[in-house]
Design a protein around this motif. Sequence first.
Motif, mmCIF file in Angstrom:
data_model
loop_
_atom_site.group_PDB
_atom_site.id
_atom_site.type_symbol
_atom_site.label_atom_id
_atom_site.label_comp_id
_atom_site.label_asym_id
_atom_site.label_seq_id
_atom_site.Cartn_x
_atom_site.Cartn_y
_atom_site.Cartn_z
ATOM 1 N N HIS A 152 7.897 -0.049 6.385
ATOM 2 C CA HIS A 152 7.714 1.035 5.421
ATOM 3 C C HIS A 152 8.997 1.272 4.619
ATOM 4 O O HIS A 152 10.111 1.139 5.153
ATOM 5 N N ARG B 197 0.838 -1.192 0.000
ATOM 6 C CA ARG B 197 0.000 0.000 0.000
ATOM 7 C C ARG B 197 0.873 1.241 0.000
ATOM 8 O O ARG B 197 1.979 1.228 0.555
ATOM 9 N N ARG B 198 0.373 2.299 -0.622
ATOM 10 C CA ARG B 198 1.057 3.602 -0.515
ATOM 11 C C ARG B 198 0.290 4.416 0.516
ATOM 12 O O ARG B 198 -0.887 4.737 0.322
ATOM 13 N N VAL B 199 0.975 4.757 1.592
ATOM 14 C CA VAL B 199 0.328 5.433 2.716
ATOM 15 C C VAL B 199 0.621 6.930 2.763
ATOM 16 O O VAL B 199 -0.015 7.671 3.521
ATOM 17 N N GLU B 200 1.579 7.382 1.994
ATOM 18 C CA GLU B 200 1.884 8.805 1.862
ATOM 19 C C GLU B 200 2.229 9.076 0.401
ATOM 20 O O GLU B 200 2.983 8.316 -0.206
ATOM 21 N N THR C 150 5.560 7.093 0.451
ATOM 22 C CA THR C 150 5.888 6.038 1.419
ATOM 23 C C THR C 150 5.000 4.834 1.167
ATOM 24 O O THR C 150 3.769 4.969 1.081
ATOM 25 N N TYR C 151 5.630 3.662 1.067
ATOM 26 C CA TYR C 151 4.910 2.423 0.802
ATOM 27 C C TYR C 151 4.999 1.495 2.022
ATOM 28 O O TYR C 151 6.027 1.465 2.720
ATOM 29 N N GLN C 152 3.939 0.763 2.235
ATOM 30 C CA GLN C 152 3.866 -0.163 3.370
ATOM 31 C C GLN C 152 3.812 -1.597 2.854
ATOM 32 O O GLN C 152 2.977 -1.927 2.007
ATOM 33 N N ASP D 276 -4.566 6.892 1.524
ATOM 34 C CA ASP D 276 -3.934 5.593 1.310
ATOM 35 C C ASP D 276 -4.566 4.901 0.103
ATOM 36 O O ASP D 276 -5.777 4.989 -0.113
ATOM 37 N N ASP E 245 -4.363 1.082 -2.283
ATOM 38 C CA ASP E 245 -3.842 -0.263 -2.457
ATOM 39 C C ASP E 245 -3.063 -0.327 -3.761
ATOM 40 O O ASP E 245 -3.543 0.117 -4.811
ATOM 41 N N LYS F 221 -1.474 11.173 1.328
ATOM 42 C CA LYS F 221 -2.846 10.740 1.560
ATOM 43 C C LYS F 221 -3.701 11.031 0.326
ATOM 44 O O LYS F 221 -3.417 11.963 -0.426
#
Length: 323
Positions: free
Chosen positions: A138, A66-69, A123-125, A73, A75, A71
């Motif tokens: 991350h 997932r890309r969380v940054e 930023t990816y999770q 988020d 998938d 915003k």
Amino acid sequence: MFIIQVGSMRGTLVLICQALLWPAVSALFRVEVEERAYEAEIHRDINLGCRFSTVKTNTDLSVIWRRVEPKPDVDVYRLERGRVNHNYTSAVFKERAQLIQDLLNNNRAVLRLTKLRIKDSGTYQCIVKYGDEGDYKHVTLNVTAPYSPIQKTVRQTGRDEVELSCETKGYPSPQVIWSDGQNTKLTERINSSTRFTDEDLINVLSKLMVKRDLVNNYTCAFLMKGEIRKTATFSIPDEISPDGSNQSYVWIGAVVVVLLAIAFASVVLHMRKNGQKTRRNESTKCCLPLPLPSPATNADSLMTVDENRPDTCGTILEEKDNL
């Protein structure tokens, strides 16, 4: 200590158990990143990777990227218990993101992103679950674009001054510095502007006004992270056109010449058509039949009529024979 809520006691107990057991689960199943930060150029491909603890089989393995940054988020890729699930995948990544599943046997969850865009930066999770166990880490991705060759322009704005301009595009935004032949900084005198292109690149246009009769060299430099990436140098007054006019005057002169040529050709064609028409009329007159002799007409009168025929007829007939 017990927390009791009417009608939701079972759900509360589940949450308490998860909170108490998560540290123990994390200690059993771990996820580690292969690299914390990645950097790549636009239109290229890149692999983002993380490692996870050894598992017995991939059937119960789930991997979520997932890309969380920035915003919100989104998938990027989702593998749930060995099966790909695109129901939650963002349309931005649906055709460009792929999990290299062969590497799962090596305890690696590697996400491959193709045809990178500037907006892929962030930023990816990496989330990996095995049964009821799971962990996440991350990583950051920075997509850049090398700046294009500088376009130089020299434009006369008055009798005493000329405007020097440097234009280029890339990403991220650079620092622009101008200096003269004595390496004197002229940053306070410049006028710079930026705009975004369709690919989210930054187009930078920087201008500097200088005296046209002052012999000097002027250099524009584009810096990224303190390093010079692109430069261009002007030699003044050598790069000023001799007549001090813009290139637009050259185009205007060319257009005028073409119009004059077209007008001259039209006049010549018109004169030729008129000449052909005149000759055609005279030829028609020459071809008029002689009057038929009557019984009373004698030979002398016929000779007189033939002698009165216009002299131009013979000339016209000769021109026809020559043609």
